[in-house]
Write a protein that holds these residues in place. Structure first.
Motif, PDB file in Angstrom:
ATOM      1  N   ASN A  75       0.833  -1.200   0.000  1.00  0.00           N
ATOM      2  CA  ASN A  75       0.000   0.000   0.000  1.00  0.00           C
ATOM      3  C   ASN A  75       0.873   1.257   0.000  1.00  0.00           C
ATOM      4  OD1 ASN A  75      -2.656   1.435   0.437  1.00  0.00           O
ATOM      5  ND2 ASN A  75      -1.564   2.055   2.271  1.00  0.00           N
ATOM      6  N   MET A  76       1.880   1.278   0.859  1.00  0.00           N
ATOM      7  CA  MET A  76       2.761   2.448   0.940  1.00  0.00           C
ATOM      8  C   MET A  76       3.515   2.646  -0.370  1.00  0.00           C
ATOM      9  SD  MET A  76       3.482   4.898   2.887  1.00  0.00           S
ATOM     10  CE  MET A  76       4.680   6.181   3.086  1.00  0.00           C
ATOM     11  N   LEU A  77       3.990   1.552  -0.956  1.00  0.00           N
ATOM     12  CA  LEU A  77       4.686   1.639  -2.236  1.00  0.00           C
ATOM     13  C   LEU A  77       3.764   2.198  -3.321  1.00  0.00           C
ATOM     14  CD1 LEU A  77       7.161   1.050  -4.035  1.00  0.00           C
ATOM     15  CD2 LEU A  77       6.198  -1.241  -4.403  1.00  0.00           C
ATOM     16  N   VAL A  78       2.532   1.715  -3.371  1.00  0.00           N
ATOM     17  CA  VAL A  78       1.568   2.204  -4.364  1.00  0.00           C
ATOM     18  C   VAL A  78       1.279   3.686  -4.136  1.00  0.00           C
ATOM     19  CG1 VAL A  78      -0.844   2.008  -5.144  1.00  0.00           C
ATOM     20  CG2 VAL A  78       0.554  -0.050  -4.870  1.00  0.00           C
ATOM     21  N   GLN A  79       1.106   4.083  -2.881  1.00  0.00           N
ATOM     22  CA  GLN A  79       0.831   5.481  -2.578  1.00  0.00           C
ATOM     23  C   GLN A  79       1.997   6.382  -2.983  1.00  0.00           C
ATOM     24  OE1 GLN A  79      -0.166   5.380   1.602  1.00  0.00           O
ATOM     25  NE2 GLN A  79      -2.322   4.961   1.177  1.00  0.00           N
ATOM     26  N   ILE A  80       3.209   5.966  -2.666  1.00  0.00           N
ATOM     27  CA  ILE A  80       4.384   6.763  -3.033  1.00  0.00           C
ATOM     28  C   ILE A  80       4.490   6.871  -4.554  1.00  0.00           C
ATOM     29  CG2 ILE A  80       6.918   6.794  -3.057  1.00  0.00           C
ATOM     30  CD1 ILE A  80       6.772   5.589  -0.193  1.00  0.00           C
ATOM     31  N   CYS A  81       4.358   5.745  -5.234  1.00  0.00           N
ATOM     32  CA  CYS A  81       4.442   5.750  -6.703  1.00  0.00           C
ATOM     33  C   CYS A  81       3.347   6.612  -7.319  1.00  0.00           C
ATOM     34  CB  CYS A  81       4.371   4.330  -7.255  1.00  0.00           C
ATOM     35  SG  CYS A  81       5.845   3.354  -6.899  1.00  0.00           S
ATOM     36  N   PHE A  82       2.140   6.538  -6.764  1.00  0.00           N
ATOM     37  CA  PHE A  82       1.018   7.338  -7.270  1.00  0.00           C
ATOM     38  C   PHE A  82       1.330   8.825  -7.114  1.00  0.00           C
ATOM     39  CE2 PHE A  82      -2.980   9.614  -6.818  1.00  0.00           C
ATOM     40  CZ  PHE A  82      -3.708   9.141  -7.898  1.00  0.00           C
ATOM     41  N   CYS A  83       1.809   9.224  -5.944  1.00  0.00           N
ATOM     42  CA  CYS A  83       2.108  10.644  -5.705  1.00  0.00           C
ATOM     43  C   CYS A  83       3.244  11.134  -6.593  1.00  0.00           C
ATOM     44  CB  CYS A  83       2.445  10.869  -4.235  1.00  0.00           C
ATOM     45  SG  CYS A  83       1.036  10.654  -3.140  1.00  0.00           S
ATOM     46  N   VAL A  84       4.281  10.320  -6.732  1.00  0.00           N
ATOM     47  CA  VAL A  84       5.398  10.690  -7.604  1.00  0.00           C
ATOM     48  C   VAL A  84       4.900  10.831  -9.044  1.00  0.00           C
ATOM     49  CG1 VAL A  84       7.564   9.832  -8.609  1.00  0.00           C
ATOM     50  CG2 VAL A  84       7.230   9.797  -6.132  1.00  0.00           C
ATOM     51  N   MET A  85       4.092   9.865  -9.491  1.00  0.00           N
ATOM     52  CA  MET A  85       3.548   9.921 -10.848  1.00  0.00           C
ATOM     53  C   MET A  85       2.703  11.185 -11.033  1.00  0.00           C
ATOM     54  SD  MET A  85       0.731   7.471 -12.699  1.00  0.00           S
ATOM     55  CE  MET A  85      -0.558   8.161 -11.666  1.00  0.00           C
ATOM     56  N   LEU A  86       1.850  11.468 -10.064  1.00  0.00           N
ATOM     57  CA  LEU A  86       0.965  12.626 -10.162  1.00  0.00           C
ATOM     58  C   LEU A  86       1.766  13.927 -10.223  1.00  0.00           C
ATOM     59  CD1 LEU A  86      -2.069  12.996 -10.323  1.00  0.00           C
ATOM     60  CD2 LEU A  86      -2.103  13.286  -7.859  1.00  0.00           C
ATOM     61  N   LEU A  87       2.793  14.034  -9.406  1.00  0.00           N
ATOM     62  CA  LEU A  87       3.631  15.238  -9.431  1.00  0.00           C
ATOM     63  C   LEU A  87       4.419  15.321 -10.739  1.00  0.00           C
ATOM     64  CD1 LEU A  87       4.870  15.265  -5.728  1.00  0.00           C
ATOM     65  CD2 LEU A  87       3.224  16.840  -6.787  1.00  0.00           C
TER      66      LEU A  87
END
Length: 184
Positions: A125-137
């Motif tokens: 979950n944490m990995l997905v959240q970090i990747c999602f935020c990085v992708m979004l930025l």
């Protein structure tokens, strides 16, 4: 001195939450991306350093999820405030963490001490959240992705948040029942 390295790395992640939030609110996406990447790297490094050096502490075990949850809370709240993610998506992500925190407090008050250990689903979950935020930025700085890719990433983010949150609730409910049964 090395025994303090894992906790120092975790503390850095804790301290990065507020600058990251401010950069997102200021829509300084390049700097927010850099700080977000650094925060993501510290999430991997603190655990690696603790395992590699063999320096585990109760303080570090408690600080790591606090740093994670603060980082996620600030990041998703700020992303929702500037409308990069829908409020409903931020609510699911933040709500998951609030349920876990409230559950941990209730468990501690009603059952007893808590073992601080992230499940594999929680780490995913944490990995997905970090990747999602990085992708979004990153998407704020790069040409847009096809809408279906962002939608797919959002569905994955929500799904893993719900599943990993439910896993915590079920696991800790089972532990509480077992603890209460053995106490009777």
């Amino acid at each position: 001195m090395l025994k303090y390295l894992p906790n120092a790395i975790t503390s850095l992640r804790l301290l990065l939450a507020f600058p990251l939030g401010m950069l997102i609110l200021q829509q300084d996406y390049a700097m927010a991306l850099a700080v977000g990447l650094l925060a993501g790297i510290t999430d991997a490094l603190d655990g690696f350093a603790a395992r590699r050096l063999g320096y585990f502490s109760r303080f570090g075990a408690a600080l790591d999820p606090i740093a994670d949850k603060l980082l996620i809370l600030v990041t998703f709240a700020c992303l929702a405030m500037i409308e990069l993610v829908p409020i409903a998506v931020a609510a699911v992500v933040i709500g998951r963490d609030l349920v876990i925190v409230v559950g941990a407090i209730c468990y501690r008050l009603l059952v007893g001490p808590i073992e601080f250990a992230a499940s594999k689903l929680s780490k995913l979950n944490m990995l997905v959240q970090i990747c999602f935020c990085v992708m979004l930025l990153a998407l704020q700085l790069l040409p847009p992705l096809p809408a279906y890719l962002l939608q797919g990433a959002t569905v994955l983010l929500i799904a893993i948040a719900v599943v990993s949150g439910a896993d915590y609730v079920l696991t800790w409910s089972r532990k509480a029942r077992q603890q209460n049964a053995s106490a009777s």
